[in-house]
Motif scaffolding. Sequence first.
Motif, mmCIF file in Angstrom:
data_model
loop_
_atom_site.group_PDB
_atom_site.id
_atom_site.type_symbol
_atom_site.label_atom_id
_atom_site.label_comp_id
_atom_site.label_asym_id
_atom_site.label_seq_id
_atom_site.Cartn_x
_atom_site.Cartn_y
_atom_site.Cartn_z
ATOM 1 N N ASN A 118 0.842 -1.161 0.060
ATOM 2 C CA ASN A 118 0.120 -0.051 0.014
ATOM 3 C C ASN A 118 0.837 1.251 0.142
ATOM 4 O OD1 ASN A 118 0.837 0.175 2.596
ATOM 5 N ND2 ASN A 118 -1.136 -0.292 3.627
ATOM 6 N N ASP A 119 0.400 2.414 0.043
ATOM 7 C CA ASP A 119 1.001 3.526 0.290
ATOM 8 C C ASP A 119 2.047 3.925 1.336
ATOM 9 O OD1 ASP A 119 -0.636 4.441 -1.969
ATOM 10 O OD2 ASP A 119 -1.976 5.355 -0.866
ATOM 11 N N ASP A 120 1.982 3.180 2.410
ATOM 12 C CA ASP A 120 2.777 3.139 3.238
ATOM 13 C C ASP A 120 3.986 2.131 3.357
ATOM 14 O OD1 ASP A 120 1.275 5.077 4.374
ATOM 15 O OD2 ASP A 120 0.142 3.582 5.744
ATOM 16 N N GLY A 121 3.781 1.235 2.173
ATOM 17 C CA GLY A 121 4.853 0.268 2.100
ATOM 18 C C GLY A 121 4.667 -1.109 2.642
ATOM 19 N N GLU A 122 3.470 -1.203 3.353
ATOM 20 C CA GLU A 122 3.067 -2.316 3.894
ATOM 21 C C GLU A 122 1.949 -3.311 3.032
ATOM 22 O OE1 GLU A 122 1.415 -1.474 7.521
ATOM 23 O OE2 GLU A 122 3.059 -0.255 8.164
ATOM 24 N N ARG A 123 2.250 -4.599 3.409
ATOM 25 C CA ARG A 123 1.543 -5.644 2.777
ATOM 26 C C ARG A 123 0.530 -6.213 4.041
ATOM 27 N NH1 ARG A 123 4.782 -9.444 -1.368
ATOM 28 N NH2 ARG A 123 5.998 -7.687 -1.913
ATOM 29 N N SER A 124 -0.702 -5.772 3.873
ATOM 30 C CA SER A 124 -1.582 -6.306 5.062
ATOM 31 C C SER A 124 -2.023 -7.606 4.898
ATOM 32 C CB SER A 124 -3.034 -5.132 5.299
ATOM 33 O OG SER A 124 -3.244 -5.163 4.205
ATOM 34 N N GLY A 125 -1.764 -8.636 6.050
ATOM 35 C CA GLY A 125 -2.287 -9.714 5.696
ATOM 36 C C GLY A 125 -3.452 -10.066 6.780
ATOM 37 N N GLU A 126 -4.319 -10.958 6.374
ATOM 38 C CA GLU A 126 -5.547 -11.274 7.300
ATOM 39 C C GLU A 126 -5.591 -12.799 7.557
ATOM 40 O OE1 GLU A 126 -8.870 -8.359 6.148
ATOM 41 O OE2 GLU A 126 -8.320 -9.321 4.300
ATOM 42 N N PHE A 127 -6.042 -13.082 8.527
ATOM 43 C CA PHE A 127 -6.392 -14.453 9.133
ATOM 44 C C PHE A 127 -7.921 -14.542 9.075
ATOM 45 C CE2 PHE A 127 -7.924 -17.819 12.110
ATOM 46 C CZ PHE A 127 -7.134 -18.856 11.495
ATOM 47 N N LYS A 128 -8.568 -15.424 8.225
ATOM 48 C CA LYS A 128 -9.894 -15.508 8.020
ATOM 49 C C LYS A 128 -10.486 -17.221 8.233
ATOM 50 C CE LYS A 128 -10.354 -11.542 4.745
ATOM 51 N NZ LYS A 128 -10.930 -11.414 3.227
ATOM 52 N N LEU A 129 -11.639 -17.039 8.457
ATOM 53 C CA LEU A 129 -12.178 -18.446 8.864
ATOM 54 C C LEU A 129 -13.397 -18.605 7.515
ATOM 55 C CD1 LEU A 129 -12.188 -20.632 10.547
ATOM 56 C CD2 LEU A 129 -13.879 -19.777 11.805
ATOM 57 N N GLY A 130 -13.321 -19.533 6.791
ATOM 58 C CA GLY A 130 -14.260 -19.899 5.881
ATOM 59 C C GLY A 130 -15.087 -21.084 5.817
ATOM 60 N N LEU A 131 -16.006 -21.148 5.190
ATOM 61 C CA LEU A 131 -16.731 -22.410 5.070
ATOM 62 C C LEU A 131 -16.996 -22.698 3.687
ATOM 63 C CD1 LEU A 131 -19.862 -21.601 7.340
ATOM 64 C CD2 LEU A 131 -18.117 -23.259 7.999
ATOM 65 N N ALA A 132 -17.027 -24.108 3.333
ATOM 66 C CA ALA A 132 -17.265 -24.735 1.915
ATOM 67 C C ALA A 132 -17.994 -25.868 2.004
ATOM 68 C CB ALA A 132 -15.870 -24.899 1.332
ATOM 69 N N TYR A 133 -19.168 -25.860 1.089
ATOM 70 C CA TYR A 133 -19.734 -27.018 0.886
ATOM 71 C C TYR A 133 -19.521 -27.460 -0.522
ATOM 72 C CZ TYR A 133 -23.814 -30.073 0.807
ATOM 73 O OH TYR A 133 -24.575 -31.307 0.699
ATOM 74 N N ARG A 134 -19.278 -28.766 -0.721
ATOM 75 C CA ARG A 134 -18.974 -29.429 -2.076
ATOM 76 C C ARG A 134 -20.203 -30.312 -2.351
ATOM 77 N NH1 ARG A 134 -12.747 -30.469 -0.512
ATOM 78 N NH2 ARG A 134 -12.113 -28.388 -0.346
ATOM 79 N N PHE A 135 -20.333 -30.128 -3.602
ATOM 80 C CA PHE A 135 -21.520 -30.965 -4.130
ATOM 81 C C PHE A 135 -21.276 -31.559 -5.658
ATOM 82 C CE2 PHE A 135 -22.859 -26.666 -4.422
ATOM 83 C CZ PHE A 135 -23.586 -26.362 -5.482
#
Length: 135
Positions: A118-135
């Motif tokens: 970004n403009d500050d020279g940082e790459r912001s990372g995020e921890f996320k929780l997801g759900l998936a349903y496969r069919f």
Amino acid sequence: MKKLFLTMTLALATIFASAQFMVVTTINMPEDDAEWEMSNITDNMGIGYQLNDKITIGAVKNGDNYDLFGRYNINDMYISMQSPTDSTDNMMIGIGYSVALFNKLYIEPNYSMRMKENDDGERSGEFKLGLAYRF
């Protein structure tokens, strides 16, 4: 012309008959004083198509826009990439793990970070929780 139409219909029917689709979403944590709502789960819903055992492509909702995503599966882990359709400035790359909860329902913790600084020279990372349903 009829042969072309019938051939295309047969090809699409074959693709969908042997297809493995998946519905994915990312759970958004509510703000500090906010309560949990259904929109925390449905804001980032998407659908993916599994091309083979390793590669999945699809689209996911990101606010009012849609992003394209791709995954490369390595056993229960995956490497993912998500990109807005309007530009590649906010492209994200990440790694995640799929844990089977029930028959075809998976919980997917993942970590994603921006490809560009970004403009500050940082790459912001995020921890996320997801759900998936496969069919």
